[in-house]
Scaffold this active site. Structure first.
Site, short mmCIF file in Angstrom:
data_model
loop_
_atom_site.label_atom_id
_atom_site.label_comp_id
_atom_site.label_asym_id
_atom_site.label_seq_id
_atom_site.Cartn_x
_atom_site.Cartn_y
_atom_site.Cartn_z
N GLU A 1 6.03 0.76 9.83
CA GLU A 1 4.95 1.33 9.03
C GLU A 1 5.28 2.75 8.58
O GLU A 1 5.02 3.70 9.31
CB GLU A 1 3.64 1.32 9.84
CG GLU A 1 2.44 1.89 9.08
CD GLU A 1 1.13 1.88 9.88
OE1 GLU A 1 1.14 1.44 11.04
OE2 GLU A 1 0.12 2.33 9.34
N LYS B 1 4.71 -2.67 6.92
CA LYS B 1 3.31 -2.25 6.75
C LYS B 1 3.29 -0.95 5.96
O LYS B 1 3.34 0.14 6.53
CB LYS B 1 2.65 -2.07 8.14
CG LYS B 1 1.23 -1.54 8.07
CD LYS B 1 0.49 -1.72 9.38
CE LYS B 1 -0.86 -1.03 9.34
NZ LYS B 1 -1.74 -1.45 10.42
C1 5MM Z 1 -6.10 1.63 13.55
O1 5MM Z 1 -5.47 2.86 13.30
C2 5MM Z 1 -4.11 2.91 13.71
C3 5MM Z 1 -3.86 3.90 14.76
O2 5MM Z 1 -4.17 5.18 14.41
P1 5MM Z 1 -3.88 6.43 15.42
O3 5MM Z 1 -2.57 6.22 16.10
O4 5MM Z 1 -3.87 7.58 14.45
O5 5MM Z 1 -5.00 6.50 16.36
C4 5MM Z 1 -3.22 3.10 12.47
O6 5MM Z 1 -1.86 3.27 12.75
C5 5MM Z 1 -3.36 1.87 11.67
O7 5MM Z 1 -2.72 0.80 12.28
C6 5MM Z 1 -2.85 1.99 10.26
O8 5MM Z 1 -2.83 3.29 9.76
C7 5MM Z 1 -3.75 1.15 9.39
O9 5MM Z 1 -5.07 1.56 9.58
P2 5MM Z 1 -5.92 1.90 8.29
O10 5MM Z 1 -7.23 2.40 8.82
O11 5MM Z 1 -5.14 2.91 7.51
O12 5MM Z 1 -6.03 0.57 7.55
#
Ligand code: 5MM
Length: 339
Positions: A177, A219
């Site tokens: 990602e 991702k």
């Molecule tokens: C769910 O959020 C994930 C973890 O975030 P932190 O490590 O900052 O707590 C994040 O990595 C997430 O998997 C991705 O960014 C996708 O989430 P979004 O909200 O951007 O769809």
């Protein structure tokens, strides 16, 4: 081993299904729970996630995998069933977040590099024992004055490749990602250039690390205008520019691309995915791996109260269904409104 990884990767992008990102670290989940005036405790975090994972219809029809945080992969539901077993009972695959967060990049204080490589081989063994079949590592790339630097693009791609190689060695499918953030007033073409740069660097590093692309999932962010940009690109332009960049950078050996939502509204995230799939004739599956855009409505409805569980699950099921339609290019605003 390669065949087994490729099979899991294929299953993660089963047509009409996508991934639920429920791997918020302790700080992020606290922010989410704060927004509904619910204290963040081990129990409330468990209750919230159990509510999502036991949304039977949404989970079994539309969700192929769930990304978990360390605490969650070890937790049991209210009745004593491990949450991993609850997820498996819906047909979804459990996965684990392996990075330990984006930390300041030395000598470039406005940028970050994602950490978590130390001791990773041992941690992977542990998570495989707990039932994980895939993993996730998120790199964060910021756009700003003079940013990103090559140092940050390269350091993050290199770390992603080392993580991915360790995953495959240990039997996990790595989700890679590289997230180019939406924050800023840059235009969509700047996001396009930076996304192309980050992806090119990533696939070069994955090659050098010997990672088998058939056993990976990408991702990425979508190519969008910065949040504060005066000119916001249309949904069709986002779809077209995102697909253009992906075609330039992502080999067709990659079975699937599961987007992050990055702070887009629920409906934008769905619509963008739909318009991309509507282009058709793509070499990889395009689906969702949303956190906020899949959970926001359910979280707001749940409000931390047991009596709201059923309504929150309906909200989750609806969002998951809309994204499933988008993953097949069959979503429409009409369907959204009808619901
Ligand atoms: C769910 O959020 C994930 C973890 O975030 P932190 O490590 O900052 O707590 C994040 O990595 C997430 O998997 C991705 O960014 C996708 O989430 P979004 O909200 O951007 O769809």
């Amino acid at each position: 081993m390669t065949e087994k990884l490729a099979k899991v990767a294929e299953a993660m992008v089963t047509p009409g299904k996508g991934i639920l990102a429920a791997d918020e670290s302790t700080g992020s989940i606290k922010k989410r729970l704060d927004s509904i005036n619910t204290p963040s405790t081990e129990e409330t975090r468990r209750d919230y996630r159990e509510m999502l994972f036991s949304a039977k219809e949404g989970m079994s029809k539309y969700i192929s995998g769930v990304i978990l945080f360390d605490e969650t992969i070890r937790q049991k539901g209210k009745n004593g069933t491990p949450l991993v077993d609850l997820i498996k009972s819906t047909g979804a695959i459990p996965g684990i977040k392996l990075d330990v967060g984006a930390k300041p990049l030395a000598l470039s204080p406005k940028e970050t590099v994602t950490e978590g490589l130390d001791g990773l081989r041992e941690r992977i063994k542990d998570y495989v024992g707990l039932g994980a079949q895939f993993a996730k590592w998120r790199a964060v790339i910021d756009i700003g004055q003079g940013l990103p630097t090559h140092n940050s693009i390269h350091a993050n791609a290199h770390a992603l490749a080392r993580y991915a190689a360790l995953c495959q060695e240990g039997g996990l499918v790595p989700i890679v990602e590289p997230e180019v953030l939406m924050e800023g007033n840059h235009d969509i073409d700047t996001c396009m250039k930076v996304s192309e740069w980050a992806l090119n660097e990533l696939y070069r590093e994955l090659y050098y690390a010997g990672v088998v692309l058939e056993g990976t999932i990408l991702k990425p962010n979508m190519v969008v205008s910065g949040k504060d940009c005066a000119k916001q690109a249309s949904r069709e332009e986002v779809a077209e520019k995102t697909v253009t960049v992906l075609k330039r950078c992502v080999p067709s050996a990659v079975p699937g691309i599961a987007f992050l939502s990055g702070g887009q509204s629920d409906e934008d995230a769905t619509a963008h995915l739909h318009y991309m799939n509507a282009i058709g004739n793509l070499p990889w599956k395009l689906t969702f791996s949303y956190g906020r855009a899949l959970q926001a409505a359910a979280l707001k409805t749940w409000k931390g109260k047991a009596e709201n569980v059923a309504a929150a699950q309906s909200a989750f099921n609806h969002r998951a269904e809309m994204n499933s339609l988008a993953a097949s290019g069959k979503w429409s605003q009409k369907l959204e409104k009808a619901a």
